[in-house]
Design a protein around this motif. Structure first.
Motif, PDB file in Angstrom:
ATOM      1  N   HIS A   1      70.992 131.324  60.028  1.00 36.34           N
ATOM      2  CA  HIS A   1      70.491 129.963  59.815  1.00 36.34           C
ATOM      3  C   HIS A   1      71.389 129.159  58.873  1.00 36.34           C
ATOM      4  O   HIS A   1      71.679 127.993  59.118  1.00 36.34           O
ATOM      5  CB  HIS A   1      69.066 130.045  59.239  1.00 36.34           C
ATOM      6  CG  HIS A   1      68.657 128.845  58.468  1.00 36.34           C
ATOM      7  ND1 HIS A   1      68.359 127.650  59.084  1.00 36.34           N
ATOM      8  CD2 HIS A   1      68.524 128.635  57.135  1.00 36.34           C
ATOM      9  CE1 HIS A   1      68.043 126.762  58.144  1.00 36.34           C
ATOM     10  NE2 HIS A   1      68.143 127.328  56.972  1.00 36.34           N
TER      11      HIS A   1
ATOM     12  N   GLN B   1      65.452 124.434  59.243  1.00 34.41           N
ATOM     13  CA  GLN B   1      64.363 125.402  59.363  1.00 34.41           C
ATOM     14  C   GLN B   1      64.935 126.808  59.305  1.00 34.41           C
ATOM     15  O   GLN B   1      65.884 127.106  60.032  1.00 34.41           O
ATOM     16  CB  GLN B   1      63.634 125.231  60.708  1.00 34.41           C
ATOM     17  CG  GLN B   1      62.724 124.028  60.740  1.00 34.41           C
ATOM     18  CD  GLN B   1      61.633 124.103  59.693  1.00 34.41           C
ATOM     19  OE1 GLN B   1      60.941 125.106  59.590  1.00 34.41           O
ATOM     20  NE2 GLN B   1      61.484 123.062  58.916  1.00 34.41           N
TER      21      GLN B   1
ATOM     22  N   MET C   1      74.333 127.196  60.362  1.00 33.30           N
ATOM     23  CA  MET C   1      74.130 126.245  61.470  1.00 33.30           C
ATOM     24  C   MET C   1      74.465 124.819  61.038  1.00 33.30           C
ATOM     25  O   MET C   1      73.594 123.983  60.867  1.00 33.30           O
ATOM     26  CB  MET C   1      72.687 126.319  61.984  1.00 33.30           C
ATOM     27  CG  MET C   1      72.478 127.428  62.999  1.00 33.30           C
ATOM     28  SD  MET C   1      70.805 127.432  63.666  1.00 33.30           S
ATOM     29  CE  MET C   1      70.800 125.969  64.677  1.00 33.30           C
TER      30      MET C   1
ATOM     31  N   CYS D   1      65.621 129.870  60.527  1.00 32.60           N
ATOM     32  CA  CYS D   1      65.427 130.269  61.925  1.00 32.60           C
ATOM     33  C   CYS D   1      65.927 131.679  62.197  1.00 32.60           C
ATOM     34  O   CYS D   1      65.797 132.187  63.303  1.00 32.60           O
ATOM     35  CB  CYS D   1      66.127 129.276  62.832  1.00 32.60           C
ATOM     36  SG  CYS D   1      67.870 129.083  62.442  1.00 32.60           S
TER      37      CYS D   1
ATOM     38  N   CYS E   1      70.948 122.836  60.048  1.00 30.73           N
ATOM     39  CA  CYS E   1      69.607 123.264  60.445  1.00 30.73           C
ATOM     40  C   CYS E   1      68.734 123.289  59.188  1.00 30.73           C
ATOM     41  O   CYS E   1      69.134 123.808  58.153  1.00 30.73           O
ATOM     42  CB  CYS E   1      69.665 124.649  61.079  1.00 30.73           C
ATOM     43  SG  CYS E   1      68.049 125.225  61.633  1.00 30.73           S
TER      44      CYS E   1
ATOM     45  N   HIS F   1      64.135 125.225  65.121  1.00 29.85           N
ATOM     46  CA  HIS F   1      65.259 124.820  64.274  1.00 29.85           C
ATOM     47  C   HIS F   1      64.961 123.427  63.734  1.00 29.85           C
ATOM     48  O   HIS F   1      63.987 122.794  64.136  1.00 29.85           O
ATOM     49  CB  HIS F   1      66.570 124.781  65.073  1.00 29.85           C
ATOM     50  CG  HIS F   1      66.968 126.098  65.663  1.00 29.85           C
ATOM     51  ND1 HIS F   1      67.712 127.030  64.979  1.00 29.85           N
ATOM     52  CD2 HIS F   1      66.719 126.635  66.879  1.00 29.85           C
ATOM     53  CE1 HIS F   1      67.907 128.087  65.756  1.00 29.85           C
ATOM     54  NE2 HIS F   1      67.307 127.877  66.915  1.00 29.85           N
TER      55      HIS F   1
END
Ligand code: CU
Length: 286
Positions: free
Chosen positions: A229, A223, A232, A225, A221, A186
């Motif tokens: 995602h 990345q 996040m 993920c 976040c 992440h």
């Protein structure tokens, strides 16, 4: 539709050569102005942490350097295009093995790269410095949310895709932050701190934040993920030292301890579920 007869050749006022040149010069300048060149930030956040501000200043100097070098190169290109634009012109005088010129255009770029490298190293060293401090926060990322625990304290904050957790931290204080992940890669990203760092399973990343003003900032976040995602998100709330102490103490009461325990349990469930859990508990005074 009525078609207007075209004016006879040479009847109307013809734009002068001079005016045409001005129009040609204005087109790229207008495009530059309209493309949203924000000054003096060059599109970056000024940041609310000391290291974020260092990064911001580095970005400003890099941008100023890029503008100067870009303008110089652009003018050279324009000059060459205008100077040698006529068809049938003979090829301009070719200079080969002009040692002073060759040294100049080799040494100057090397110096530029050296200065950029030096500036980056100086600022990076400040960003990764870990001064001693008693204020510590542990950040753990998981599919798909964030958990914030405070080593040595009862405070726990957990969030998920439907409920953004808030990381509370004091202003004007060095805050040592450790970052891990339970499952996959992440990214712990706080745009207004000019900060992003991987949250990795099996690796503990460290950073120190020193916020210069109070306020609430958005984090997310960075990345890709997995499925959730994009949900996040989290918040970072920078409060006064007194407010921070009071917030920590709110977890020391029997009710606070229960809430913290519930949050810990929610964290465990979320980590093992691998799916968004709607009923996560966000404990404490956010
Ligand atoms: Cu993620």
């Amino acid at each position: 539709m009525e078609v207007q007869p075209s004016a006879p050749q040479g009847a109307g006022p013809q734009p002068t050569k001079h005016r045409r040149r001005w129009i040609a010069a204005l087109i790229p300048l207008t495009a530059l102005a309209l493309s949203g060149c924000t000054l003096p930030s060059f599109g970056a956040y000024k940041s609310d942490t000391t290291t974020g501000q260092e990064t911001y200043r580095l970005w400003q100097w890099f941008s100023v350097g890029a503008v100067i070098i870009g303008t110089f190169t652009f003018l050279l290109i324009v000059w060459a295009v205008l100077r040698y634009r006529r068809k049938g012109d003979t090829i301009p005088k070719q200079s080969q093995y002009h040692i002073p010129l060759e040294l100049l255009y080799t040494i100057i770029p090397v110096i530029i790269v050296g200065v950029l490298f030096w500036g980056t190293v100086v600022v990076e060293n400040k960003v990764v410095a870990m001064p001693k401090t008693n204020v510590k926060i542990h950040v753990n990322a998981f599919k798909w949310g964030w958990g914030f625990t405070y080593p040595g304290q009862n405070a726990v904050v957990v969030g998920n895709t439907t409920q953004e957790p808030t990381m509370v931290m004091p202003v004007g204080t060095d805050v040592a932050v450790t970052i891990t992940s339970t499952d996959v890669m992440h990214g712990f990203y706080i745009p207004q701190f000019n900060f992003s760092r991987y949250a990795l399973p099996g690796v503990t990343n460290e950073v120190t934040f020193h916020a210069v003003k109070t306020g609430t900032f958005t984090g997310q976040c960075s990345q890709l993920c997995g499925l959730y995602h994009s949900l996040m998100y989290f918040k970072v709330k920078v409060v006064t030292v007194t407010q921070y102490a009071a917030w920590l103490h709110s977890f020391d009461t029997p009710a606070g301890k229960l809430a913290a325990q519930a949050a810990q349990n929610a964290l465990k469930i979320q980590m093992s579920a691998g799916l968004p859990v709607v009923s996560a508990v966000t404990a404490g005074v956010n």
